[in-house]
Design an enzyme around this catalytic site. Structure first.
Site, PDB file in Angstrom:
ATOM      1  N   SER B 146       0.849  -1.189   0.000  1.00  0.00           N
ATOM      2  CA  SER B 146       0.000   0.000   0.000  1.00  0.00           C
ATOM      3  C   SER B 146       0.894   1.252   0.000  1.00  0.00           C
ATOM      4  O   SER B 146       1.789   1.337  -0.844  1.00  0.00           O
ATOM      5  CB  SER B 146      -0.949  -0.028   1.196  1.00  0.00           C
ATOM      6  OG  SER B 146      -1.998   0.900   1.036  1.00  0.00           O
ATOM      7  N   ARG B 216     -12.039   7.898   8.023  1.00  0.00           N
ATOM      8  CA  ARG B 216     -11.719   6.482   8.179  1.00  0.00           C
ATOM      9  C   ARG B 216     -12.849   5.600   7.666  1.00  0.00           C
ATOM     10  O   ARG B 216     -12.631   4.530   7.107  1.00  0.00           O
ATOM     11  CB  ARG B 216     -11.450   6.171   9.645  1.00  0.00           C
ATOM     12  CG  ARG B 216     -11.109   4.728   9.939  1.00  0.00           C
ATOM     13  CD  ARG B 216      -9.826   4.297   9.261  1.00  0.00           C
ATOM     14  NE  ARG B 216      -9.352   3.023   9.781  1.00  0.00           N
ATOM     15  CZ  ARG B 216      -8.179   2.480   9.502  1.00  0.00           C
ATOM     16  NH1 ARG B 216      -7.347   3.085   8.684  1.00  0.00           N
ATOM     17  NH2 ARG B 216      -7.825   1.331  10.027  1.00  0.00           N
ATOM     18  N   ASP B 314      -9.099  -6.108  -4.670  1.00  0.00           N
ATOM     19  CA  ASP B 314      -8.717  -4.793  -4.170  1.00  0.00           C
ATOM     20  C   ASP B 314      -9.501  -3.702  -4.900  1.00  0.00           C
ATOM     21  O   ASP B 314      -9.409  -3.569  -6.113  1.00  0.00           O
ATOM     22  CB  ASP B 314      -7.204  -4.592  -4.354  1.00  0.00           C
ATOM     23  CG  ASP B 314      -6.644  -3.414  -3.581  1.00  0.00           C
ATOM     24  OD1 ASP B 314      -7.391  -2.470  -3.289  1.00  0.00           O
ATOM     25  OD2 ASP B 314      -5.433  -3.435  -3.285  1.00  0.00           O
ATOM     26  N   HIS B 344      -8.251  -4.908  -0.378  1.00  0.00           N
ATOM     27  CA  HIS B 344      -6.929  -4.304  -0.205  1.00  0.00           C
ATOM     28  C   HIS B 344      -6.199  -4.805   1.047  1.00  0.00           C
ATOM     29  O   HIS B 344      -5.023  -5.139   0.997  1.00  0.00           O
ATOM     30  CB  HIS B 344      -7.093  -2.792  -0.150  1.00  0.00           C
ATOM     31  CG  HIS B 344      -5.813  -2.040  -0.036  1.00  0.00           C
ATOM     32  ND1 HIS B 344      -4.869  -2.024  -1.047  1.00  0.00           N
ATOM     33  CD2 HIS B 344      -5.289  -1.277   0.970  1.00  0.00           C
ATOM     34  CE1 HIS B 344      -3.835  -1.291  -0.670  1.00  0.00           C
ATOM     35  NE2 HIS B 344      -4.060  -0.826   0.546  1.00  0.00           N
ATOM     36  N   ASP B 345      -6.897  -4.848   2.163  1.00  0.00           N
ATOM     37  CA  ASP B 345      -6.269  -5.235   3.432  1.00  0.00           C
ATOM     38  C   ASP B 345      -5.735  -6.666   3.444  1.00  0.00           C
ATOM     39  O   ASP B 345      -5.062  -7.055   4.411  1.00  0.00           O
ATOM     40  CB  ASP B 345      -7.258  -5.077   4.600  1.00  0.00           C
ATOM     41  CG  ASP B 345      -7.204  -3.679   5.207  1.00  0.00           C
ATOM     42  OD1 ASP B 345      -6.371  -2.873   4.773  1.00  0.00           O
ATOM     43  OD2 ASP B 345      -8.006  -3.415   6.126  1.00  0.00           O
TER      44      ASP B 345
END
Lengths: 372, 372
Positions: B146, B216, B314, B344-345
């Site tokens: 990332s 967030r 992602d 993504h994570d």
């Protein structure tokens, strides 16, 4: 050419009161008015076979179909006004003719925070009441995309006896966790605006413009494919601005940021923030399985021939959601995939593909020789 | 077991001053300190072959690799501390040991809005200065995902002579239009918070908590796959709450909304809003083509053997971006795809797949028999 129809003049905003309305959640509204458009002459019977097609608009759309499917609507076009009589009703909760948060309630003040939470089913039930009022007991078909698709799908489950077929574009059987998450982010952006006043800004000189712009910015990035956004803007600076300076400066923007801010301003000129919250909340509550034994049972019991359309690059309502609908719907008429870099909004912009899809839908939904 | 290394003790936060620093955009900082961790004993030469692996953390990560790749780090694990000496530097602009907006400047006040806009290249140049300070002229490899992947990629382009190989996970060659758009939405959510005070809230009793949570919430929905979010939360109500009431009520939440609010609160406990803006801005400016004749020319000239990893689901850094890197990189070592619903994570969570990938990377990057 404007016609007069039993439902009012064509190509203009009509209004009708449907009186009291109780929402699915139990809230009572003492007086509800709906705005609607009619396009094309009516033929057939009010309580039997006729040429009415109900079109359902999306979140920030309106009953004026010419505004958003204009290239598809007209004599000889896929949405052929020389053949069909299209009716489109502004959603309950909206701000283009129907009762919503910005409407004046019977006490002379805006509904504001007193406007109840409506569901997609409420929006559809109110439309049904409007058709009753117009004396119309039957339509040939219902067509809609995105929130309009959710409305069309609920139409086919709530009132299957009223239609021959339904065409559903770019939507799912219920709001997904991701959709609720991103939609709550938008609602929260508006609610955080100090000019929101808990939804009661109508009596003030304030308008939650920043909040609405923030919401639209997030929403727009779910309406558009990421490859399309990148092809158009990449990491270019906005003309005359330098987003690479020594210090971060919100006035020195990337092109994409300027574009997204513009989308917010443009929306605020034609759409009320209260309606945006109300209809986004309705999308959060979209779940055809509620009270029907779950999604697949609800779909499986559907009797209306259903055509389902998706967009290959849709981030908001990914194509697997339309595949889910197609696999489980009780009376499957057909499926089509719009192939486009545009993403979700392709259901509005890919005119050529939509033209073919709608022509195919009308062909499939009517036995040869066409009786209408 | 803690070691002492030429760079300081292991498994604890170390600090070193790198003195003055001029950013890529030309801003001058009179004093910069960087925080860093070391894991594993050093072997080899400071200016020649050695066993140092530089690990680059992501946006809200820290130099404490055990915190976020903990299951992969340790003796005998893929990031084998009995074999390698890992160094991880907190990013310039961060809030875990390195100079950032919340750090106290030489005049005794927080940097706040005086902290300049840093680029990924600035973050890397500062790290390089730290290695100089530590006397280290060479590492075996650089690894990051990332924002850490952007840092690793820039390392390989800025200082190719300092490494044998680089491993880049879940990132692109430059910020895409969509990424800039969604990142600007996050920055804007913080800047709109009245407690932000233009970035100078450090001298007040205020903290832009709501803004950081809003940012967030948006970010998290790009970090996670939509199918994973839906599988976990669907449209469930949060326990003990009813989001289907007569009126919309922010205290009556869907489970996913409660989860996203919790993610924001959790982040605010370990991360500064000013650093969030600074590092998000750095990601906006990520573009390896800048000043190098464009993306593909920059990639093509790369000489460092490069391994590239992507995640199939992602949303934030779609897999086609890693395919683009792989097709164009000058010295292609290999590619791997993490298959996961997580999105993504997955570059943090898919430990089993990451284990194999890192073992493969070390094997490919070192000729047999392993000399380290």
């Amino acid at each position: 050419m404007p016609h007069t129809t039993p439902f009012g003049p064509t190509s203009t905003l009509n209004h009708a009161s449907i009186g009291e309305f109780r929402t699915e959640a139990g809230a009572m509204m003492d007086e509800v008015t709906l705005g609607y458009h009619v396009f094309g002459a009516f033929r057939g019977e009010l309580d039997g076979p006729n040429n009415v097609i109900l079109i359902e608009h999306a979140l920030t759309g309106s009953s004026d179909v010419a505004d958003w499917w204009g290239e598809l609507l007209g004599p000889g076009r896929a949405l052929d006004t020389s053949r069909w009589c299209f009716i489109c009703v502004n959603a309950l909760g909206g701000c283009h003719g129907s009762t919503g948060p910005s409407s004046i309630a019977s006490d002379g003040r805006a509904w504001g925070s007193r406007f109840p939470a409506v569901s997609i089913r409420d929006i559809v039930a109110a439309e049904r009441r409007l058709l009753d009022k117009l004396g119309l007991e039957k339509v040939h078909a219902v067509i809609g995309g995105s929130m309009g698709g959710a409305r069309a799908l609920e139409w086919s489950l709530l009132y299957p006896e009223m239609m021959d077929a339904v065409c559903i574009l770019a939507v799912s059987a219920r709001a997904s966790g991701w959709q609720i998450g991103i939609q709550c982010a938008q609602i929260s952006a508006i609610e955080r605006d100090i000019n929101w006043h808990g939804g009661d800004y109508y009596d003030t000189d304030d308008y939650p413009l920043e909040g609405l712009c923030a919401a639209r910015r997030i929403a727009h990035l779910t309406y558009r494919g990421e490859q399309e956004i990148d092809e158009r803007f990449g990491s270019d600076a906005n003309e005359g601005e330098n987003p690479f300076g020594e210090f971060r400066d919100p006035t020195q923007r990337f092109a994409v940021n300027s574009y997204l801010e513009y989308q917010g301003i443009k929306l605020s000129e034609r759409f009320d923030a209260g309606s945006y919250v109300a209809l986004t909340e309705a999308l959060n509550r979209h779940d055809i399985g509620r009270g029907r034994g779950g999604l697949n049972r609800a779909l499986g019991r559907s009797t209306v021939p259903t055509m389902i359309i998706g967009v290959d690059t849709d981030i908001l309502y990914p194509y697997h959601q339309q595949e889910h609908l197609s696999r489980n719907i009780g009376n499957f008429l057909g499926m089509a995939k719009i192939v486009s870099p545009v993403g979700h909004d392709a259901f509005l912009t890919e005119t050529r593909q939509l033209d073919r899809i709608f022509r195919k839908f009308f062909k499939l939904s009517l036995p040869e020789p066409y009786s209408i």
